[in-house]
Scaffold this motif. Structure first.
Motif, PDB file in Angstrom:
ATOM      1  N   SER A  84      43.279  43.703  36.940  1.00  0.00           N
ATOM      2  CA  SER A  84      43.571  42.293  36.698  1.00  0.00           C
ATOM      3  C   SER A  84      42.956  41.374  37.745  1.00  0.00           C
ATOM      4  O   SER A  84      42.768  40.188  37.495  1.00  0.00           O
ATOM      5  N   ASN A  85      42.640  41.907  38.925  1.00  0.00           N
ATOM      6  CA  ASN A  85      42.078  41.061  39.987  1.00  0.00           C
ATOM      7  C   ASN A  85      40.559  41.183  40.111  1.00  0.00           C
ATOM      8  O   ASN A  85      39.980  40.761  41.100  1.00  0.00           O
ATOM      9  N   TRP A  87      36.924  40.046  39.312  1.00  0.00           N
ATOM     10  CA  TRP A  87      36.096  38.965  38.785  1.00  0.00           C
ATOM     11  C   TRP A  87      34.969  39.514  37.916  1.00  0.00           C
ATOM     12  O   TRP A  87      34.526  38.866  36.964  1.00  0.00           O
ATOM     13  N   LYS A  90      36.279  40.026  34.442  1.00  0.00           N
ATOM     14  CA  LYS A  90      36.428  38.730  33.774  1.00  0.00           C
ATOM     15  C   LYS A  90      35.064  38.159  33.381  1.00  0.00           C
ATOM     16  O   LYS A  90      34.906  37.569  32.304  1.00  0.00           O
ATOM     17  N   HIS A 108      47.350  42.384  30.866  1.00  0.00           N
ATOM     18  CA  HIS A 108      47.290  43.588  31.699  1.00  0.00           C
ATOM     19  C   HIS A 108      48.677  44.190  31.843  1.00  0.00           C
ATOM     20  O   HIS A 108      49.662  43.458  32.018  1.00  0.00           O
ATOM     21  N   TYR A 184      44.785  30.507  32.390  1.00  0.00           N
ATOM     22  CA  TYR A 184      45.839  31.415  32.847  1.00  0.00           C
ATOM     23  C   TYR A 184      47.190  31.004  32.276  1.00  0.00           C
ATOM     24  O   TYR A 184      47.511  29.817  32.208  1.00  0.00           O
ATOM     25  N   PRO A 189      50.547  34.769  35.519  1.00  0.00           N
ATOM     26  CA  PRO A 189      49.144  34.395  35.268  1.00  0.00           C
ATOM     27  C   PRO A 189      48.116  35.411  35.736  1.00  0.00           C
ATOM     28  O   PRO A 189      47.025  35.476  35.167  1.00  0.00           O
ATOM     29  N   SER A 190      48.441  36.206  36.745  1.00  0.00           N
ATOM     30  CA  SER A 190      47.455  37.179  37.212  1.00  0.00           C
ATOM     31  C   SER A 190      47.282  38.323  36.211  1.00  0.00           C
ATOM     32  O   SER A 190      46.286  39.038  36.250  1.00  0.00           O
ATOM     33  N   TRP A 191      48.241  38.493  35.310  1.00  0.00           N
ATOM     34  CA  TRP A 191      48.164  39.570  34.320  1.00  0.00           C
ATOM     35  C   TRP A 191      47.901  39.070  32.909  1.00  0.00           C
ATOM     36  O   TRP A 191      47.509  39.850  32.041  1.00  0.00           O
ATOM     37  N   TYR A 193      46.040  36.043  30.543  1.00  0.00           N
ATOM     38  CA  TYR A 193      45.127  34.906  30.503  1.00  0.00           C
ATOM     39  C   TYR A 193      44.250  34.992  29.260  1.00  0.00           C
ATOM     40  O   TYR A 193      44.182  36.032  28.593  1.00  0.00           O
TER      41      TYR A 193
END
Length: 201
Positions: A84-85, A87, A90, A108, A184, A189-191, A193
């Motif tokens: 998930s982190n 880039w 993404k 995620h 997001y 939001p980190s998982w 979007y």
């Protein structure tokens, strides 16, 4: 007890748990030292606004068919090549969204929770059974075995061999990060979007 196993979009009144009523009933029975029935669990879930994930998805598909055609849902683990982190993950999804003209919805799984991914239960066990006792002598043999995986309820598996060469050491510049069309979620939001095509942004 369902807090760690709850997902959805509470702000839209859509929440679900990946625990089965039977599992919840068994755990509650152990905790309160009294028998809790599956029926009671179902009533409790309903009274607290939980819905079955499958039925919610089907309802959405029927009532928003046009919208679904322009969206793609990905359920992703939290590690490997698609954390998930990342880039890079993404950025690659952004390229895909641009090529297809789609909105890609990404969810995620939390760390150590990939076992709740439906593919773990609906596909992988049958692939394992199809490959049992066979010595893998070629990639084409593995593909053939995977495609033999099936169930009486109609599961059919299609496999493809990706023979591309993947470049190592790729990075995403700050400028490239800023160009990503990512929205997001307000919840986790980190998982959770969405990545929208830049051509239709």
């Amino acid at each position: 007890m369902v807090r760690e196993h709850t997902a959805g979009k509470p702000q839209h009144g859509v929440i679900w748990t990946d625990l089965k009523p039977r599992e919840i009933a068994q755990t509650m029975t152990q905790r309160v030292d009294a028998r809790v029935s599956v029926r009671t669990v179902r009533q409790l879930l309903k009274s607290n606004g939980f819905s079955r994930r499958q039925s919610q998805k089907k309802k959405s598909f029927k009532s928003h068919a046009q919208r679904v055609q322009s969206r793609l849902l990905l359920l992703c683990d939290g590690g490997g090549s698609n954390p998930s982190n990342s880039w890079l993950f993404k950025a690659d999804l952004q390229d895909l969204a641009d090529r297809l003209g789609l909105e890609i919805r990404v969810a995620h799984y939390a760390p150590y929770c990939s076992k709740h991914n439906p593919i773990e239960h609906r596909v992988f066990p049958h692939i394992t059974r199809a490959c049992a006792g066979v010595v893998f002598s070629s990639v084409s043999l593995v593909r053939e075995l995977i495609e033999k995986a099936c169930t009486k309820t109609g599961l059919k598996v299609t496999a493809d061999i990706l023979d591309g060469v993947y470049e190592a050491g790729r990075t995403v510049t700050r400028h490239a990060r800023a160009s990503l069309n990512i929205d997001y979620d307000s919840t986790l939001p980190s998982w959770n979007y969405s990545i929208r095509s830049r051509s239709v942004a």
